[in-house]
Design an enzyme around this catalytic site. Structure first.
Site, PDB file in Angstrom:
ATOM      1  N   ASP A  12       0.795  -1.233   0.000  1.00 60.66           N
ATOM      2  CA  ASP A  12       0.000   0.000   0.000  1.00 60.66           C
ATOM      3  C   ASP A  12       0.835   1.294   0.000  1.00 60.66           C
ATOM      4  O   ASP A  12       0.548   2.222   0.783  1.00 60.66           O
ATOM      5  CB  ASP A  12      -0.974   0.005   1.191  1.00 60.66           C
ATOM      6  CG  ASP A  12      -1.925  -1.189   1.182  1.00 60.66           C
ATOM      7  OD1 ASP A  12      -1.841  -2.018   0.254  1.00 60.66           O
ATOM      8  OD2 ASP A  12      -2.752  -1.304   2.106  1.00 60.66           O
ATOM      9  N   LYS A 110      -6.816  -5.037  -3.202  1.00 66.38           N
ATOM     10  CA  LYS A 110      -7.533  -5.623  -2.065  1.00 66.38           C
ATOM     11  C   LYS A 110      -8.475  -4.594  -1.457  1.00 66.38           C
ATOM     12  O   LYS A 110      -8.257  -3.386  -1.616  1.00 66.38           O
ATOM     13  CB  LYS A 110      -6.540  -6.129  -1.010  1.00 66.38           C
ATOM     14  CG  LYS A 110      -5.707  -5.011  -0.405  1.00 66.38           C
ATOM     15  CD  LYS A 110      -4.675  -5.543   0.563  1.00 66.38           C
ATOM     16  CE  LYS A 110      -3.850  -4.453   1.180  1.00 66.38           C
ATOM     17  NZ  LYS A 110      -4.602  -3.487   1.997  1.00 66.38           N
ATOM     18  N   CYS A 155      -1.695  -2.944   7.585  1.00 60.91           N
ATOM     19  CA  CYS A 155      -1.610  -3.833   6.426  1.00 60.91           C
ATOM     20  C   CYS A 155      -0.295  -4.602   6.354  1.00 60.91           C
ATOM     21  O   CYS A 155      -0.284  -5.746   5.911  1.00 60.91           O
ATOM     22  CB  CYS A 155      -1.917  -3.055   5.157  1.00 60.91           C
ATOM     23  SG  CYS A 155      -3.665  -2.580   5.115  1.00 60.91           S
TER      24      CYS A 155
HETATM   25  C1  VGL Z   1      -4.495   0.438   5.752  1.00 58.34           C
HETATM   26  C2  VGL Z   1      -6.130   1.156   7.182  1.00 58.34           C
HETATM   27  C3  VGL Z   1      -7.077   1.037   6.179  1.00 58.34           C
HETATM   28  C4  VGL Z   1      -3.044   0.115   5.541  1.00 58.34           C
HETATM   29  C5  VGL Z   1      -5.429   0.312   4.742  1.00 58.34           C
HETATM   30  O1  VGL Z   1      -2.598   0.068   4.371  1.00 58.34           O
HETATM   31  O2  VGL Z   1      -2.342  -0.126   6.553  1.00 58.34           O
HETATM   32  N1  VGL Z   1      -4.852   0.843   6.970  1.00 58.34           N
HETATM   33  N2  VGL Z   1      -6.707   0.633   4.963  1.00 58.34           N
END
Ligand code: VGL
Ligand code: ZN
Length: 202
Positions: A12, A110, A155
């Site tokens: 991410d 995702k 994540c």
């Molecule tokens: C994430 C919260 C919501 C992350 C993704 O990438 O850690 N955290 N969505």
């Protein structure tokens, strides 16, 4: 170069998780240079991309009377509510411009099901719906996974722990990660990863 069985899994590394983004992680953009440098050591690189529809159940905006960072009871358990982030097709969902996204063999999206969040790149938050990543890695003979990216305590944590549970060797390079750190979640994440057998590296 590391052996052919090694893969770098970049979690991410997106605009919305960096300063100025919708769910900014402090200093999040600082991970891009070390991640780009690590790519040169790995024969295989996978990027995960948080990819939510606008009506996603993890967004506080979609729950009347709820504010970001409060929780809600989802059918699968307690879910943190986030500011809307990484909405499909928006600029915030793109990879950070400083990330060498062209190096990726695979981009794994995702969190695209409206009713289920997915912190882990392996399994959604219902702990029952696989993303397909384990099968992809196994079929390619990739057994040793190094995790970097955002955020350490959500994540990255869930992905690394699920990797070990799925039979992979997993390590996390903290220099190339940054955390949200919500109510002690970074310390909890480090303890959980170590307990699960994830190797934590500086
Ligand atoms: C994430 C919260 C919501 C992350 C993704 O990438 O850690 N955290 N969505
Ligand atoms: Zn998300």
């Amino acid at each position: 170069m590391r052996p052919d069985s090694h893969a770098l899994i970049v979690i991410d590394a997106q605009v919305d998780f960096c300063p100025g983004g919708r769910l900014a992680v402090a200093d999040g953009d600082a991970v891009m240079p070390p991640i780009n440098a690590l790519m040169a050591d790995f024969p295989s690189v996978v990027l995960s991309q948080d990819w939510h529809p606008a009506d996603h159940a993890s967004f506080a905006d979609n729950h009347p009377c709820k504010a970001p960072f409060e929780t809600v009871e989802a059918p699968y358990g307690t879910q943190v509510l986030w500011p809307a982030h990484c909405v499909q097709g928006t600029a915030g969902a793109e990879f950070h411009p400083a990330l060498n996204a062209n190096r990726a063999d695979l981009v794994l999206r995702k969190g695209f099901r409206p009713g289920i969040d997915s912190y882990s790149a392996f399994q959604e938050n219902d702990r029952a719906t696989p993303t397909g990543l384990a099968g992809y890695l196994r079929e390619r003979g990739l057994t040793d996974l190094t995790f970097v990216g955002l955020a350490t305590d959500f994540c990255v944590r869930w992905s690394a722990v699920d990797a070990v549970a799925s039979g992979f060797r997993a390590s996390v390079i903290l220099d190339a990660c940054r955390a949200i750190d919500l109510d002690g979640s970074l310390d909890a994440a480090l303890a959980e990863m170590r307990g699960a057998g994830v190797e934590i590296l500086g």
